[in-house]
Design a protein around this motif. Structure first.
Motif, PDB file in Angstrom:
ATOM      1  N   PHE A 176       4.996  -4.361   5.412  1.00 14.66           N
ATOM      2  CA  PHE A 176       3.917  -4.329   4.424  1.00 14.66           C
ATOM      3  C   PHE A 176       4.376  -3.740   3.084  1.00 14.66           C
ATOM      4  O   PHE A 176       3.662  -2.987   2.439  1.00 14.66           O
ATOM      5  N   ALA A 177       5.568  -4.123   2.665  1.00  6.90           N
ATOM      6  CA  ALA A 177       6.164  -3.525   1.464  1.00  6.90           C
ATOM      7  C   ALA A 177       5.347  -3.824   0.206  1.00  6.90           C
ATOM      8  O   ALA A 177       5.151  -2.943  -0.637  1.00  6.90           O
ATOM      9  N   SER A 178       4.857  -5.042   0.052  1.00  5.81           N
ATOM     10  CA  SER A 178       4.060  -5.392  -1.134  1.00  5.81           C
ATOM     11  C   SER A 178       2.752  -4.627  -1.156  1.00  5.81           C
ATOM     12  O   SER A 178       2.318  -4.122  -2.201  1.00  5.81           O
ATOM     13  N   SER A 179       2.102  -4.536   0.000  1.00  9.70           N
ATOM     14  CA  SER A 179       0.829  -3.811   0.094  1.00  9.70           C
ATOM     15  C   SER A 179       1.026  -2.337  -0.204  1.00  9.70           C
ATOM     16  O   SER A 179       0.211  -1.716  -0.906  1.00  9.70           O
ATOM     17  N   LEU A 180       2.107  -1.766   0.304  1.00 14.51           N
ATOM     18  CA  LEU A 180       2.373  -0.353   0.047  1.00 14.51           C
ATOM     19  C   LEU A 180       2.682  -0.131  -1.431  1.00 14.51           C
ATOM     20  O   LEU A 180       2.179   0.829  -2.045  1.00 14.51           O
ATOM     21  N   ALA A 181       3.461  -1.012  -2.025  1.00 15.23           N
ATOM     22  CA  ALA A 181       3.829  -0.866  -3.441  1.00 15.23           C
ATOM     23  C   ALA A 181       2.600  -0.916  -4.339  1.00 15.23           C
ATOM     24  O   ALA A 181       2.412  -0.066  -5.217  1.00 15.23           O
ATOM     25  N   SER A 182       1.730  -1.902  -4.132  1.00 15.98           N
ATOM     26  CA  SER A 182       0.533  -2.021  -4.971  1.00 15.98           C
ATOM     27  C   SER A 182      -0.441  -0.877  -4.718  1.00 15.98           C
ATOM     28  O   SER A 182      -1.126  -0.417  -5.639  1.00 15.98           O
ATOM     29  N   THR A 183      -0.479  -0.386  -3.467  1.00 16.58           N
ATOM     30  CA  THR A 183      -1.340   0.753  -3.142  1.00 16.58           C
ATOM     31  C   THR A 183      -0.873   2.019  -3.857  1.00 16.58           C
ATOM     32  O   THR A 183      -1.692   2.787  -4.378  1.00 16.58           O
ATOM     33  N   ILE A 184       0.426   2.249  -3.906  1.00 15.31           N
ATOM     34  CA  ILE A 184       0.972   3.419  -4.603  1.00 15.31           C
ATOM     35  C   ILE A 184       0.611   3.366  -6.086  1.00 15.31           C
ATOM     36  O   ILE A 184       0.136   4.355  -6.661  1.00 15.31           O
ATOM     37  N   ILE A 185       0.800   2.211  -6.706  1.00  9.97           N
ATOM     38  CA  ILE A 185       0.584   2.091  -8.150  1.00  9.97           C
ATOM     39  C   ILE A 185      -0.892   2.213  -8.503  1.00  9.97           C
ATOM     40  O   ILE A 185      -1.283   2.996  -9.377  1.00  9.97           O
ATOM     41  N   GLU A 186      -1.743   1.444  -7.827  1.00  5.19           N
ATOM     42  CA  GLU A 186      -3.180   1.525  -8.098  1.00  5.19           C
ATOM     43  C   GLU A 186      -3.746   2.869  -7.635  1.00  5.19           C
ATOM     44  O   GLU A 186      -4.606   3.453  -8.295  1.00  5.19           O
ATOM     45  N   GLY A 187      -3.265   3.343  -6.500  1.00 11.10           N
ATOM     46  CA  GLY A 187      -3.751   4.614  -5.965  1.00 11.10           C
ATOM     47  C   GLY A 187      -3.425   5.788  -6.861  1.00 11.10           C
ATOM     48  O   GLY A 187      -4.205   6.739  -6.971  1.00 11.10           O
ATOM     49  N   SER A 188      -2.270   5.730  -7.520  1.00 13.52           N
ATOM     50  CA  SER A 188      -1.903   6.796  -8.438  1.00 13.52           C
ATOM     51  C   SER A 188      -2.900   6.891  -9.580  1.00 13.52           C
ATOM     52  O   SER A 188      -3.332   7.990  -9.951  1.00 13.52           O
ATOM     53  N   LEU A 189      -3.285   5.759 -10.163  1.00 15.03           N
ATOM     54  CA  LEU A 189      -4.284   5.762 -11.229  1.00 15.03           C
ATOM     55  C   LEU A 189      -5.592   6.365 -10.725  1.00 15.03           C
ATOM     56  O   LEU A 189      -6.235   7.156 -11.425  1.00 15.03           O
ATOM     57  N   HIS A 190      -5.970   5.998  -9.519  1.00 15.60           N
ATOM     58  CA  HIS A 190      -7.231   6.499  -8.957  1.00 15.60           C
ATOM     59  C   HIS A 190      -7.168   8.002  -8.721  1.00 15.60           C
ATOM     60  O   HIS A 190      -8.136   8.723  -9.010  1.00 15.60           O
ATOM     61  N   GLN A 191      -6.040   8.493  -8.206  1.00 15.29           N
ATOM     62  CA  GLN A 191      -5.909   9.930  -7.959  1.00 15.29           C
ATOM     63  C   GLN A 191      -5.920  10.721  -9.263  1.00 15.29           C
ATOM     64  O   GLN A 191      -6.491  11.812  -9.335  1.00 15.29           O
TER      65      GLN A 191
END
Length: 224
Positions: A176-191
């Motif tokens: 799930f490398a793509s899902s993890l990558a996009s989650t890190i990037i979008e999640g960082s903005l949210h955090q």
């Protein structure tokens, strides 16, 4: 990679603008003051008329560079992610240890932004604030599929792909490398948003940064 490292001009897809704002002093002023004004009043309240007043020019002069304010936001978002991509390449290209490279990439994507003196007309700290608060408005539209086909989001997608490739190099069997990558990037903005506005909903604060959380999450998820 060498070309990216040696070229400090941030390139944005030319379909986004009518005239390249980097090509003139007025264009650079439009970008500079649009960042400051959007940060001050928010994207919803922002208009080209208000921007024209700020820069002491006619509203029509702004339309010579951007078709509408949505395209301007797309430009700012694309510029930001291209700047982030530049940092990712610059700061990770000489790291050969996969785990160390992954940690560094997450730090770059999630860290608190500092102003970059290479681009005097753009305040990256203020632009980062706009990305945290307004970035989703660049793609949460009815036209997103067509704009995606037209290449408006190519830079953002490329940043996700770069992080995905680093994850895959580190743990080739992770599915799930793509899902993890996009989650890190979008999640960082949210955090970052939660840290600034809803402190009780996050563990991030002045001492604990979103990068700390996402490095911990990633290393535990990948079991490395």
């Amino acid at each position: 990679m060498h070309n990216l490292l040696s070229n400090l001009k941030i390139a944005v897809p030319d379909k986004i603008y009518v005239k390249d704002p980097e090509s003139s002093a007025l264009g650079k002023r439009i970008v500079q003051h649009s960042i400051l004004l959007i940060n001050e009043i928010g994207f919803d309240a922002f208009t080209f008329k208000k921007l024209g007043i700020k820069i002491g020019s006619n509203e029509s002069s702004v339309y010579r560079y951007f078709e509408n304010k949505h395209k301007l936001l797309l430009y700012l978002s694309s510029w930001y992610w291209a700047w982030i991509e530049y940092q990712m390449v610059l700061e990770t290209h000489s790291i050969h240890d996969n785990k160390e490279k992954l940690v560094k990439a997450i730090e770059i994507l999630c860290r608190t932004t500092k102003e970059d003196s290479k681009f005097s007309h753009i305040n990256e700290v203020v632009l980062n604030s706009i990305i945290i608060n307004e970035n989703s408005k660049s793609f949460l539209t009815k036209e997103v599929d067509q704009e995606n086909k037209d290449g408006y989001f190519v830079i953002y997608k490329r940043v996700v792909s770069r992080l995905r490739d680093i994850i895959t190099e580190t743990t080739p069997k992770y599915a799930f490398a793509s899902s993890l990558a996009s989650t890190i990037i979008e999640g960082s903005l949210h955090q970052h948003f939660l840290k600034d506005h809803f402190a009780s909903m996050t563990d991030c604060n002045t001492d604990v940064q979103p990068s700390d959380f996402f490095i911990n999450l990633t290393l535990n998820t990948l079991k490395i």
